[in-house]
Design a protein around this motif. Structure first.
Motif, PDB file in Angstrom:
ATOM      1  N   ASP A 175       0.830  -1.247  -0.065  1.00 34.92           N
ATOM      2  CA  ASP A 175       0.048   0.050  -0.095  1.00 34.92           C
ATOM      3  C   ASP A 175       0.853   1.096   0.002  1.00 34.92           C
ATOM      4  O   ASP A 175       1.276   1.722   1.011  1.00 34.92           O
ATOM      5  CB  ASP A 175      -1.009   0.073   1.254  1.00 34.92           C
ATOM      6  CG  ASP A 175      -1.848   1.181   1.301  1.00 34.92           C
ATOM      7  OD1 ASP A 175      -2.134   1.666   0.163  1.00 34.92           O
ATOM      8  OD2 ASP A 175      -2.364   1.472   2.533  1.00 34.92           O
ATOM      9  N   LYS A 219       3.074  -5.148   4.116  1.00 29.35           N
ATOM     10  CA  LYS A 219       2.546  -5.997   4.926  1.00 29.35           C
ATOM     11  C   LYS A 219       2.615  -7.517   4.610  1.00 29.35           C
ATOM     12  O   LYS A 219       1.941  -7.857   3.264  1.00 29.35           O
ATOM     13  CB  LYS A 219       1.178  -5.754   5.541  1.00 29.35           C
ATOM     14  CG  LYS A 219       0.998  -4.512   6.326  1.00 29.35           C
ATOM     15  CD  LYS A 219      -0.258  -4.204   6.571  1.00 29.35           C
ATOM     16  CE  LYS A 219      -0.344  -2.943   7.555  1.00 29.35           C
ATOM     17  NZ  LYS A 219      -1.137  -1.834   6.999  1.00 29.35           N
ATOM     18  N   ARG A 258       3.984   3.143   0.246  1.00 33.85           N
ATOM     19  CA  ARG A 258       5.319   2.714   0.645  1.00 33.85           C
ATOM     20  C   ARG A 258       5.327   1.515   1.850  1.00 33.85           C
ATOM     21  O   ARG A 258       6.522   1.010   2.258  1.00 33.85           O
ATOM     22  CB  ARG A 258       6.084   3.830   1.146  1.00 33.85           C
ATOM     23  CG  ARG A 258       6.337   4.898   0.081  1.00 33.85           C
ATOM     24  CD  ARG A 258       7.517   5.598   0.191  1.00 33.85           C
ATOM     25  NE  ARG A 258       7.891   6.317  -0.887  1.00 33.85           N
ATOM     26  CZ  ARG A 258       8.857   5.709  -1.913  1.00 33.85           C
ATOM     27  NH1 ARG A 258       9.013   4.257  -1.859  1.00 33.85           N
ATOM     28  NH2 ARG A 258       9.140   6.051  -2.975  1.00 33.85           N
ATOM     29  N   ASP A 259       4.342   1.182   2.201  1.00 35.89           N
ATOM     30  CA  ASP A 259       4.063   0.205   3.183  1.00 35.89           C
ATOM     31  C   ASP A 259       3.927  -1.198   2.803  1.00 35.89           C
ATOM     32  O   ASP A 259       2.905  -1.502   1.915  1.00 35.89           O
ATOM     33  CB  ASP A 259       2.702   0.314   4.150  1.00 35.89           C
ATOM     34  CG  ASP A 259       3.036   1.903   4.721  1.00 35.89           C
ATOM     35  OD1 ASP A 259       4.073   2.263   5.041  1.00 35.89           O
ATOM     36  OD2 ASP A 259       2.060   2.568   4.852  1.00 35.89           O
ATOM     37  N   ASP A 278      12.266   6.605   0.858  1.00 33.78           N
ATOM     38  CA  ASP A 278      11.562   7.372  -0.285  1.00 33.78           C
ATOM     39  C   ASP A 278      12.679   7.261  -1.627  1.00 33.78           C
ATOM     40  O   ASP A 278      12.250   7.558  -2.732  1.00 33.78           O
ATOM     41  CB  ASP A 278      11.869   9.058  -0.005  1.00 33.78           C
ATOM     42  CG  ASP A 278      10.720   9.166   0.890  1.00 33.78           C
ATOM     43  OD1 ASP A 278       9.732   8.641   1.024  1.00 33.78           O
ATOM     44  OD2 ASP A 278      10.763  10.233   1.916  1.00 33.78           O
ATOM     45  N   GLN A 327      17.278  -2.311   1.425  1.00 36.29           N
ATOM     46  CA  GLN A 327      15.531  -2.338   1.413  1.00 36.29           C
ATOM     47  C   GLN A 327      15.043  -3.552   0.767  1.00 36.29           C
ATOM     48  O   GLN A 327      14.297  -4.362   1.430  1.00 36.29           O
ATOM     49  CB  GLN A 327      14.987  -1.157   0.665  1.00 36.29           C
ATOM     50  CG  GLN A 327      15.330   0.076   1.228  1.00 36.29           C
ATOM     51  CD  GLN A 327      14.549   0.135   2.527  1.00 36.29           C
ATOM     52  OE1 GLN A 327      13.403   0.256   2.641  1.00 36.29           O
ATOM     53  NE2 GLN A 327      15.173   0.608   3.743  1.00 36.29           N
ATOM     54  N   ALA A 333       5.365  -5.995   9.017  1.00 39.92           N
ATOM     55  CA  ALA A 333       5.304  -5.104   8.291  1.00 39.92           C
ATOM     56  C   ALA A 333       6.498  -4.210   8.276  1.00 39.92           C
ATOM     57  O   ALA A 333       7.135  -3.952   9.207  1.00 39.92           O
ATOM     58  CB  ALA A 333       3.846  -4.100   8.583  1.00 39.92           C
ATOM     59  N   THR A 358       8.014  -0.062   6.168  1.00 38.83           N
ATOM     60  CA  THR A 358       7.879   1.313   5.323  1.00 38.83           C
ATOM     61  C   THR A 358       9.224   1.169   4.526  1.00 38.83           C
ATOM     62  O   THR A 358      10.217   1.327   5.119  1.00 38.83           O
ATOM     63  CB  THR A 358       7.554   2.444   6.012  1.00 38.83           C
ATOM     64  OG1 THR A 358       6.323   2.177   6.696  1.00 38.83           O
ATOM     65  CG2 THR A 358       7.049   3.484   5.148  1.00 38.83           C
TER      66      THR A 358
END
Length: 177
Positions: free
Chosen positions: A20, A25, A22-23, A39, A68, A34, A36
């Motif tokens: 959703d 789950k 940048r999130d 950017d 990431q 979860a 985040t």
């Protein structure tokens, strides 16, 4: 180009992934995690794969790319298999036992060390000199293991202390007469 960042993270059967914005789950048989994303990276979820790409060619974007992606992979691994660390106690009279929600450590101090077990972490002591820490969050498992180890780090002369099971303690020679 990041060799790690280029590879997509496969989402296995029985694991549900929702992206959703940048999130991210992830829900699996062992629990739900979860995170985040930063950017500096762009994330896509398609065909059961999570793909991470840098937004620009800045040094920071390229640095965040592989990290990431690895964090996303840790979420998937955590909800499917979980993570564990094993600690060994070396020293005369050094003992560990799990009592309720605490780990009781006898480490040569005048008192016993009582370490409270955090939420989401499972600690077992199969024998008096072994502690097995497990959970679904890799960072939390490593943090708890490091905090327990902090009470008595291994020393180089006799090797006494709390060490990771796969850790090698470089031994020094003592004083000579």
């Amino acid at each position: 180009m990041s060799r790690i960042g280029k590879r997509p993270v496969a989402v296995p059967q029985g694991v549900e992934a929702n992206l959703d914005g940048r999130d991210l789950k992830i829900k699996g048989p062992k629990g739900e995690l979860a995170m985040t994303f930063m950017d500096e990276v762009d994330v896509k979820l398609e065909d059961g794969n999570i793909t991470v790409m840098p937004i620009g060619q800045t040094k920071r974007a390229r640095s965040m790319w592989g990290m990431q992606r690895t964090l996303a992979e840790n979420l998937v691994t955590g909800v499917t298999d979980g993570f564990s660390k094993e600690l060994k106690l070396n020293g005369v009279g050094y003992r560990a036992a799990v009592q309720g929600n605490n780990v009781q450590l006898q480490l040569g101090y005048s008192h016993d060390v009582i370490f409270p077990i955090p939420e989401g972490i499972d600690v077992k002591c199969p024998d008096q000199t072994t502690i097995i820490i497990s959970g679904i969050d890799k960072q939390k498992v490593g943090q708890v293991a490091a905090q327990i180890r902090e009470w008595r780090k291994p020393e180089p002369y006799k090797g006494k202390g709390i060490k990771y099971s796969d850790e090698y303690i470089f031994r020094k020679e003592g004083k000579k007469k």
